[in-house]
Scaffold this motif. Sequence first.
Motif, PDB file in Angstrom:
ATOM      1  N   GLY A 227       0.386 112.157  -2.607  1.00 53.32           N
ATOM      2  CA  GLY A 227       1.435 113.169  -2.674  1.00 53.32           C
ATOM      3  C   GLY A 227       1.295 114.220  -1.577  1.00 53.32           C
ATOM      4  N   GLY A 228       0.301 114.065  -0.721  1.00 54.54           N
ATOM      5  CA  GLY A 228       0.117 115.008   0.374  1.00 54.54           C
ATOM      6  C   GLY A 228      -0.492 116.334  -0.060  1.00 54.54           C
ATOM      7  N   LEU A 229      -1.025 116.390  -1.258  1.00 58.54           N
ATOM      8  CA  LEU A 229      -1.601 117.665  -1.717  1.00 58.54           C
ATOM      9  C   LEU A 229      -2.993 117.915  -1.167  1.00 58.54           C
ATOM     10  N   ILE A 230      -3.716 116.853  -0.903  1.00 59.75           N
ATOM     11  CA  ILE A 230      -5.063 117.032  -0.333  1.00 59.75           C
ATOM     12  C   ILE A 230      -5.198 116.145   0.890  1.00 59.75           C
ATOM     13  N   ALA A 231      -6.170 116.496   1.733  1.00 57.04           N
ATOM     14  CA  ALA A 231      -6.372 115.750   2.972  1.00 57.04           C
ATOM     15  C   ALA A 231      -7.242 114.521   2.717  1.00 57.04           C
ATOM     16  N   THR A 232      -7.157 113.575   3.611  1.00 47.85           N
ATOM     17  CA  THR A 232      -8.063 112.434   3.574  1.00 47.85           C
ATOM     18  C   THR A 232      -8.962 112.515   4.810  1.00 47.85           C
ATOM     19  N   PRO A 233     -10.104 111.867   4.843  1.00 52.24           N
ATOM     20  CA  PRO A 233     -10.648 111.079   3.753  1.00 52.24           C
ATOM     21  C   PRO A 233     -11.081 111.972   2.586  1.00 52.24           C
TER      22      PRO A 233
ATOM     23  N   PRO B 209     -13.046 117.130  -9.128  1.00 50.12           N
ATOM     24  CA  PRO B 209     -12.641 116.429  -7.897  1.00 50.12           C
ATOM     25  C   PRO B 209     -11.753 117.299  -7.005  1.00 50.12           C
ATOM     26  N   ILE B 210     -10.913 118.104  -7.618  1.00 57.25           N
ATOM     27  CA  ILE B 210     -10.027 118.969  -6.829  1.00 57.25           C
ATOM     28  C   ILE B 210     -10.840 120.020  -6.069  1.00 57.25           C
TER      29      ILE B 210
END
Length: 596
Positions: free
Chosen positions: A281-287, A247-248
Amino acid sequence: MSTPDTAPTPPTNFLRQIVETGLAQGTHAHKRWAGSPGDGAHQAQAPVDPARIRTRFPPEPNGYLHVGHAKSICLNFGLARDYQGVCHLRFDDTNPEKEDQEYVDAIIDAVHWLGFDWKDPDGHENLYYASSYFDFMYRAAEYLIESGNAYVDEQTAEAMRASRGDFGKPGMNSPFRDRTPAENLARFREMRDGRHADGAMVLRARIDMAHPNINLRDPAIYRIKRAEHHATGNHWCIYPMYTFAHPIEDALECITHSICTLEFEDQRPFYDWLLDHLAAGGLIATPQPRQYEFARLNLTYVVTSKRKLKHLVDSGTVAGWDDPRMPTLVGLRRRGYTPTAIRAFCDRIGVTKDYSWIDYATLEGCLREDLEPFAHRAMAVLDPVKLVLTNWDAVFGAGHLEPCQLPALPHGAEGQTIPQRHFQLGREVWIEREDFAETPPKGYKRLFVGNKVRLKGGYVIECTGAARAADGQIVEVQALVIPDTKSGTPGADSVKAKAAITWVGAADGVRAEVRLYDRLFTDPQPDAGGKDYLALLNPDSLKTTTAWVEPSLAQARPDDKFQFERHGYFVADRVDHTAQGLVFNRIAGLKDSWGK
Ligand code: ATP
Ligand code: MG
């Protein structure tokens, strides 16, 4: 995206509908992309291609790609092609013991060969390695620990298994589950620094040991493994688990549609759990990327598991990954399959969520459809016996050779003349052993004493007898040539015969090794339901013959494909065929024989 321009639009399927809906609703419009994932920082940059779908094909480089992977490749690269998106080629290289550069190279080659490419419209090469995200993954793991969502478990593997429960029974919490984030962080850093033995402890997500979905019962996300990695060497002694890493990888690459096979359906809740936490946690962007599942390809008479295919190679059961009996893309290629035929096959079988077995005949059918219009025809005698035209010298003079010709293709391309093949008829020719019968079965129209047949493209002959060796084997068939008195041209039809047989002149015929391949297994589902596929190998999957082939085939180059009249489609072997030693592989017969 450069992909075959001629590809017909494949029939629609549920994934295409999902993509179309997403594009219509602008779901992907705020996906940001700056072309080099890895540290996550790029995701804060301005959008580059705001409304583009991104898919990926994520092989683990632990073997060669097979026909099942072709389905996934055509699906992922095909969606990107058809919706002006981008498809990444990403190596899921998180399991160092089994992975190798040889496989990386072979996979790149195979995807290119199938006709796909990972360049985006800006010319950026979207070729990625999970291993280049190891730093980010490590930080993501520390973040989970700090936020109370992961812990280091020092139970033995056995105890962990026992406390996991099963479908009917909830699991039990580990005694290490309630340590403080600070304690966990210290322990995790010790793991990273090589202070603990392989397997001594693992990092686990802290979710719910009683969850009905066993995949959410605190899955392991990092393990200690001292193994040299093909890309990162000995830099790490801890490696992320696949379910954590995948997923990462998708998130860092701004993948919109993460498409996988149905076995991963139960993993989807963890996929979402992880990305939800990392996004919070703000580590990855959305969506965030979303996972969609489809049914894997099962093909009759074929196993599609890299592990099992590797075993066939390692045990010497086949000659290598590119053995023409292998369902690997290199095997299919050497067998004579074309990228066009394989792509057409993937379009034809479609994409659904239903498990089914596809008949191997479907794949062969696609091959025949591709080769039929352009594979040059040729005559080859695979089981030769000598035919002597006993009146030849009297009719034509000793040593005479009569020039003959036949079209290389049944139909010419529009406005083009049909190429011709040239060969010579003389006193002695090679014919198929089965074209002579001492006692003809009912309806037999070929050679028996008193019967007339045409030597295809040559004269009509009348059979007069045959000679046997001491062991009873027929060594020579005899006949009289009946020259065409009207036209004087071989192949003219003023002399009538009920049948024509294929032949090769003894004077100008060329020797060739012909490899007659058949299915590798005798069972249509060789590894279904726990069957032992090794006990179901077909002992006749390869028969090699010394054949006589017409002189036009002496010009064949490796990979050239032909239709040997009446025998099927053949290819000049890409490894062993040379101008000095002709080697042809049978790709497929002229008609479906798989059902029989
Ligand atoms: P194998 O069991 O042969 O090792 P795998 O799924 O573990 O297969 P990967 O290298 O992880 O091999 O596969 C890359 C991609 O190909 C995955 O997304 C997987 O879903 C897909 N794939 C693998 N086998 C098939 C198949 N038989 N049909 C369709 N897609 C497949
Ligand atoms: Mg896999």
